[in-house]
Design a protein around this motif. Structure first.
Motif, PDB file in Angstrom:
ATOM      1  N   LYS A   1      42.766  38.257  32.147  1.00 63.59           N
ATOM      2  CA  LYS A   1      42.542  37.955  33.563  1.00 63.59           C
ATOM      3  C   LYS A   1      43.589  38.692  34.389  1.00 63.59           C
TER       4      LYS A   1
ATOM      5  N   GLN B   1      41.508  34.060  40.343  1.00 61.63           N
ATOM      6  CA  GLN B   1      40.196  33.456  40.590  1.00 61.63           C
ATOM      7  C   GLN B   1      40.440  32.110  41.264  1.00 61.63           C
TER       8      GLN B   1
ATOM      9  N   ILE C   1      37.243  27.843  42.167  1.00 62.69           N
ATOM     10  CA  ILE C   1      36.350  27.758  41.011  1.00 62.69           C
ATOM     11  C   ILE C   1      35.666  26.399  41.053  1.00 62.69           C
TER      12      ILE C   1
ATOM     13  N   ASP D   1      38.593  39.707  33.646  1.00 64.89           N
ATOM     14  CA  ASP D   1      38.056  40.936  34.205  1.00 64.89           C
ATOM     15  C   ASP D   1      38.489  42.227  33.532  1.00 64.89           C
TER      16      ASP D   1
END
Length: 193
Positions: free
Chosen positions: A70, A74, A77, A86
């Protein structure tokens, strides 16, 4: 003083190698027990010197392993929303689907999965689950507070070809998972079935 440093380094390297060998032996024994529990005996044609010499599975033939990191934060959520990793550093067998955050097993077998999550200091808890086909397997608990909270899990699972494994937010909405390479998701096919 220099001789002492060299001796300490040699001793440390030898101890480290021995510890790694012991852990590998333990992992091999645990995986063999899982294979036996699954009721699928291992045949001699599958293993030569501890490695897969002949792949007797139908469909995909080859190694299966992935590591996804990652990088991006993020936030917001939602409940039961997948946590996305990602950057894919390894994807042997092309089982990890980065846009969906899902690993789809290209072959049946005993897999090892590991995930690490770092949550943001906040006013709420973060619970993240490792999920197999909609069934929660283990949960990470990130506590609210003034510092980041990080935790991980490693599990062995019997996964059939086509089944899905992912990491998702659980229990609370509007959650945050830290990027900057502090969170990751990995898997490896230990024994094909």
């Amino acid at each position: 003083m220099c001789t002492l440093t060299v001796l300490m380094t040699a001793f440390s390297d030898r101890d480290l190698r021995q510890q790694i060998e012991r852990q590998q032996t333990q992992l091999d024994a645990q995986a063999q027990l899982l294979v036996e529990k699954a009721g699928r005996p291992t045949t001699e044609s599958q293993h030569v010197n501890g490695s897969s010499a002949i792949d007797i599975r139908q469909g995909y033939e080859g190694p299966v392993a992935f590591t996804a990191i990652k990088v991006q934060i993020q936030s917001n959520i939602g409940l039961n929303q997948k946590i996305l990793f990602d950057r894919v550093d390894l994807n042997e067998g092309n089982g990890f689907h980065v846009n969906q955050g899902v690993f789809i097993a290209p072959a049946s077998g005993i897999y090892i999965f590991s995930f690490t999550i770092q949550s943001n200091p906040s006013h709420s808890y973060l619970h993240a689950d490792l999920v197999l086909n909609g069934r929660r397997i283990v949960t990470f608990h990130g506590a609210p507070g003034t510092t980041y909270d990080q935790g991980s899990h490693t599990v062995f699972l019997n996964v059939r070809a086509g089944e899905e494994v992912w990491v998702q937010n659980d229990d609370f909405g509007h959650e945050y998972v830290h990027g900057d390479m502090y969170s990751s998701f990995s898997g490896y096919l230990l024994h094909p079935l």
